[in-house]
Design a protein around this motif. Structure first.
Motif, short mmCIF file in Angstrom:
data_model
loop_
_atom_site.label_atom_id
_atom_site.label_comp_id
_atom_site.label_asym_id
_atom_site.label_seq_id
_atom_site.Cartn_x
_atom_site.Cartn_y
_atom_site.Cartn_z
N LYS A 2 -3.16 4.25 -1.45
CA LYS A 2 -3.46 3.75 -2.78
C LYS A 2 -3.10 2.27 -2.84
CE LYS A 2 -2.61 6.35 -6.41
NZ LYS A 2 -1.90 7.04 -7.54
N ARG A 3 -4.05 1.47 -3.31
CA ARG A 3 -3.83 0.04 -3.48
C ARG A 3 -4.31 -0.38 -4.87
NH1 ARG A 3 -6.77 -3.44 0.83
NH2 ARG A 3 -5.12 -2.52 2.16
N ASN A 4 -3.41 -0.93 -5.66
CA ASN A 4 -3.75 -1.34 -7.04
C ASN A 4 -4.33 -0.18 -7.84
OD1 ASN A 4 -2.95 -4.03 -6.47
ND2 ASN A 4 -4.98 -4.50 -5.65
N GLY A 5 -3.77 1.00 -7.60
CA GLY A 5 -4.20 2.18 -8.35
C GLY A 5 -5.46 2.85 -7.87
N VAL A 6 -6.07 2.31 -6.79
CA VAL A 6 -7.33 2.86 -6.28
C VAL A 6 -7.10 3.49 -4.91
CG1 VAL A 6 -9.71 2.32 -5.61
CG2 VAL A 6 -8.65 1.10 -7.53
N LEU A 7 -7.58 4.73 -4.74
CA LEU A 7 -7.44 5.42 -3.46
C LEU A 7 -8.50 4.95 -2.47
CD1 LEU A 7 -6.75 9.12 -4.58
CD2 LEU A 7 -5.14 7.58 -3.45
N ALA A 8 -8.09 4.83 -1.22
CA ALA A 8 -9.01 4.45 -0.14
C ALA A 8 -8.58 5.16 1.13
CB ALA A 8 -9.01 2.93 0.05
N GLU A 9 -9.41 5.05 2.17
CA GLU A 9 -9.15 5.78 3.42
C GLU A 9 -9.43 4.87 4.61
OE1 GLU A 9 -11.48 9.41 5.12
OE2 GLU A 9 -10.11 10.23 3.57
N THR A 10 -8.63 5.03 5.66
CA THR A 10 -8.84 4.28 6.89
C THR A 10 -8.38 5.12 8.08
OG1 THR A 10 -8.44 2.16 8.01
CG2 THR A 10 -6.57 3.14 6.88
N LYS A 11 -8.77 4.69 9.26
CA LYS A 11 -8.33 5.38 10.48
C LYS A 11 -7.38 4.47 11.26
CE LYS A 11 -12.28 8.47 11.00
NZ LYS A 11 -13.39 8.95 11.89
N LEU A 12 -6.30 5.08 11.76
CA LEU A 12 -5.27 4.33 12.46
C LEU A 12 -5.01 4.98 13.82
CD1 LEU A 12 -1.94 3.08 10.85
CD2 LEU A 12 -2.00 4.01 13.16
N ASP A 18 0.85 -1.20 0.00
CA ASP A 18 0.00 0.00 0.00
C ASP A 18 0.88 1.25 0.00
OD1 ASP A 18 -2.25 -1.55 0.05
OD2 ASP A 18 -2.72 -1.21 2.16
N LEU A 19 0.43 2.27 -0.71
CA LEU A 19 1.16 3.53 -0.78
C LEU A 19 0.39 4.60 -0.03
CD1 LEU A 19 3.75 4.72 -2.14
CD2 LEU A 19 2.28 5.52 -3.99
N ILE A 20 0.91 5.05 1.10
CA ILE A 20 0.25 6.09 1.89
C ILE A 20 0.49 7.43 1.21
CG2 ILE A 20 0.19 7.27 4.12
CD1 ILE A 20 1.15 4.65 5.41
N MET A 21 -0.59 8.06 0.76
CA MET A 21 -0.50 9.31 0.01
C MET A 21 -0.70 10.54 0.91
SD MET A 21 -0.01 7.99 -2.97
CE MET A 21 -0.15 9.41 -4.07
N LYS A 22 -1.60 10.40 1.93
CA LYS A 22 -1.88 11.52 2.83
C LYS A 22 -2.07 11.02 4.25
CE LYS A 22 -4.39 14.35 -0.60
NZ LYS A 22 -5.69 15.00 -0.89
N ILE A 23 -1.70 11.83 5.21
CA ILE A 23 -2.02 11.59 6.61
C ILE A 23 -2.72 12.84 7.13
CG2 ILE A 23 -1.10 11.18 8.93
CD1 ILE A 23 1.20 9.66 7.72
N ASP A 24 -3.96 12.66 7.62
CA ASP A 24 -4.79 13.80 8.04
C ASP A 24 -4.90 14.84 6.94
OD1 ASP A 24 -5.33 12.67 10.47
OD2 ASP A 24 -3.83 13.82 11.59
#
Length: 443
Positions: free
Chosen positions: A196-206, A161-167
C-alpha cells in the motif's frame, strides 16, 4: 457654488461618516453577531456584543431559554450579557428584531447532547503494531556473482510502502518474512508483494538474492512492524468508554510516514527524568513502562489529531476523577489557561500557560492555537514544552479546550495546540461540525 461641487462634498462627507461608523467598536460588534451558534444541552452560554440597542429575541422556550426566561419572546438590551441555556439537543432558531420591530437576523442554533470528559495528563506508554510490514530503507546485497544490488528497490518498493501480503498471505510480523523469502529463494521463484502506497494497493514481483557472505536469502530491504514511545493522555470519556491521546499522528521515525495501526495498546508509564528543552534542541521526558501486563486501553485509530481507542476505566493518578465540560473551537480565546502533565513519577500537576494566538478553524485542521508556558516551576523543570508532553490537556475557564501538540524548535517555551473538538470527533463522541510560520516538532 453650483450644485455639482456641493454634491461631491456631500458624497465625500457621507463616505467618511459611513467609514467612521464601520470602524467603530459597537458597529464591529454588531457585524460580529453570528449566523449560527453551537451549544451543548444543559450548558449555559454567555454572549457579549456591547451594542447599545434594545431588541426582541424570539425562541422556542422548550429548547432554549434566554436570560433564564421561559417566554417565547423577550426584550433584551444587547449592551448587556445575553445568557442562553438549551434544555434539549436538536436544531432551532433565534430571531432578533431591533427595537422590537426591525427584523435583523435569524440565528441558526445547533444543540449537541451534553458532553463531559475526565481530563488526562498522565504519561502513557504507547505500543503500536502496524497493519503490515513497513519499508524503512534499502540495502545492497552481495550476490555470488560479486554484484551488489537491492532486490526490493529493483522491484519498485519505496520507503514508507506498507507490505500487506506476500504470495497472497497477509503479513504483519517481520519474523515471518524470513521463512517466506527462504522458500522462494530455494524454489528459484519471485515473491508476489502486495503493498500500500498513499492509501492505494499495488502489486509487484520481487526476486530474492542469496547473500554471498551470510549465505541466506535477502530482500534488500530494511523493514519494521512496530513502534513504541511515550506520550500524554488527553481525555477519558467514561460514558462512551473511549479515550484520546497525543494530539498528533504517530509517524515512523525513519520514513516520517503515518503508521497504519493493526493493533496497539497504551500502558501506565513512569517519568524518571527530564531532558530540558533549549533553543534549537527540544527536550524530552524519559519514562519507563509500568506493569506491562496492565493495559489501559487499545489503539484503534492513528489520525492527525492523535491516537484513539477503548478504555474501560479512568487510569490511576488522575489530577481529578470529576468530568468537566468541553469547548467548541470558536469558544477558545486568547488569554490565561492551564495544562495538566507529569514531570516526575506519575503525579499529574497543573501548570499555567497563555494562549497567545487562536486560528479560526470551521473544519478540522492541526495547529489551532499557539500556547506559551508562563509557569516558572514548569520552565525551571523542563525549559518549556518537551517531547512526551504532547497530548497534555489544555483547560480554559473550567472547560477542556485542546491538547499540546508541538514545540517551537527555536523557542521551547512556546508551541502549538489542537482544538479538543477535532480530537472528540476522531474519538467518535462528537458529531462533525460544519498558523504561525515558526517551525515545530512533535512534543
Amino acid at each position: 457654488m453650483n450644485s455639482s461641487p456641493r454634491k461631491r462634498w456631500f458624497g465625500l462627507v457621507l463616505v467618511i461618516f459611513v467609514c467612521m461608523i464601520g470602524l467603530s467598536a459597537p458597529f464591529q460588534h454588531f457585524a460580529a453577531f453570528p449566523n449560527e451558534l453551537r451549544l451543548f444541552s444543559g450548558q449555559l452560554k454567555r454572549l457579549q456584543y456591547g451594542v447599545p440597542v434594545h431588541a426582541e429575541v424570539t425562541v422556542d422556550p422548550k429548547m432554549l431559554q434566554i436570560n433564564g426566561s421561559t417566554r417565547e419572546s423577550l426584550s433584551v438590551n444587547l449592551n448587556e450579557p445575553l445568557s442562553l441555556k438549551p434544555s434539549q439537543s436538536g436544531q432551532t432558531s433565534m430571531k432578533v428584531k431591533l427595537f422590537g420591530k426591525i427584523p435583523f437576523k435569524t440565528v441558526k442554533v445547533n444543540v449537541m447532547p451534553d458532553l463531559r470528559v475526565i481530563p488526562g495528563g498522565q504519561t502513557i506508554g504507547v505500543k503500536v503494531k502496524s497493519a503490515g510490514i513497513l519499508v524503512v530503507g534499502h540495502h545492497q546485497v552481495l550476490s555470488g556473482k560479486g554484484v551488489k544490488k537491492s532486490p526490493g528497490e529493483e522491484a519498485g518498493l519505496k520507503l514508507g510502502d506498507l507490505i500487506m501480503k506476500i504470495d497472497d498471505k497477509p503479513i504483519n510480523e517481520v519474523r515471518k518474512v524470513a521463512d517466506l523469502v527462504e522458500q522462494a529463494g530455494q524454489s528459484n521463484r519471485p515473491l508476489v508483494i502486495t503493498y500500500k502506497r498513499n492509501g492505494v494497493l499495488a502489486e509487484t514481483k520481487l526476486v530474492p538474492i542469496k547473500d554471498a557472505q551470510e549465505h541466506n536469502w535477502r530482500l534488500g530491504l530494511y523493514i519494521r512492524d512496530s513502534a513504541a514511545g511515550v506520550g500524554t493522555l488527553t481525555f477519558y470519556a467514561p460514558q462512551q468508554g473511549v479515550y484520546g491521546a497525543l494530539g498528533h499522528v504517530i509517524t515512523d521515525m525513519d520514513t516520517q510516514t503515518p503508521i497504519e495501526v493493526g493493533e496497539g495498546q497504551i500502558l501506565q508509564s513512569n517519568v524518571t527524568s527530564i531532558n530540558k528543552s533549549q533553543n534549537g534542541d527540544p527536550g524530552e521526558k524519559r519514562a519507563t513502562f509500568v506493569k506491562e501486563g496492565k493495559i489501559l486501553g487499545n489503539i484503534e485509530r492513528n489520525t492527525p489529531f492523535g491516537i484513539f481507542g477503548k478504555m474501560h476505566e479512568n487510569p490511576n493518578h488522575s489530577y481529578s476523577d470529576k468530568t468537566i465540560p468541553v469547548a467548541f473551537a470558536e469558544e477558545v480565546k486568547e488569554g490565561p489557561a492551564q495544562i495538566l502533565t507529569v514531570v516526575n513519577g506519575q503525579k499529574v500537576e497543573r501548570f499555567d500557560i497563555a494562549i497567545s494566538h487562536v486560528t479560526k478553524q470551521p473544519s478540522p485542521a492541526t495547529k489551532g492555537m499557539v500556547i506559551k508556558i508562563v509557569d516558572k516551576r514548569l520552565l525551571d523543570k523542563t525549559g518549556g514544552i518537551v517531547q512526551g508532553m504532547s497530548g497534555s490537556p489544555i483547560i480554559q475557564n473550567g472547560k477542556l479546550v485542546g491538547a499540546v501538540t508541538h514545540v517551537f524548535v527555536n523557542d521551547p517555551s512556546s508551541g502549538y495546540g489542537c482544538f479538543i473538538e477535532w480530537m472528540l470527533q476522531d474519538a467518535g463522541v462528537l458529531k462533525d461540525g460544519p498558523g504561525a510560520s515558526t517551525s515545530g516538532t512533535a512534543a
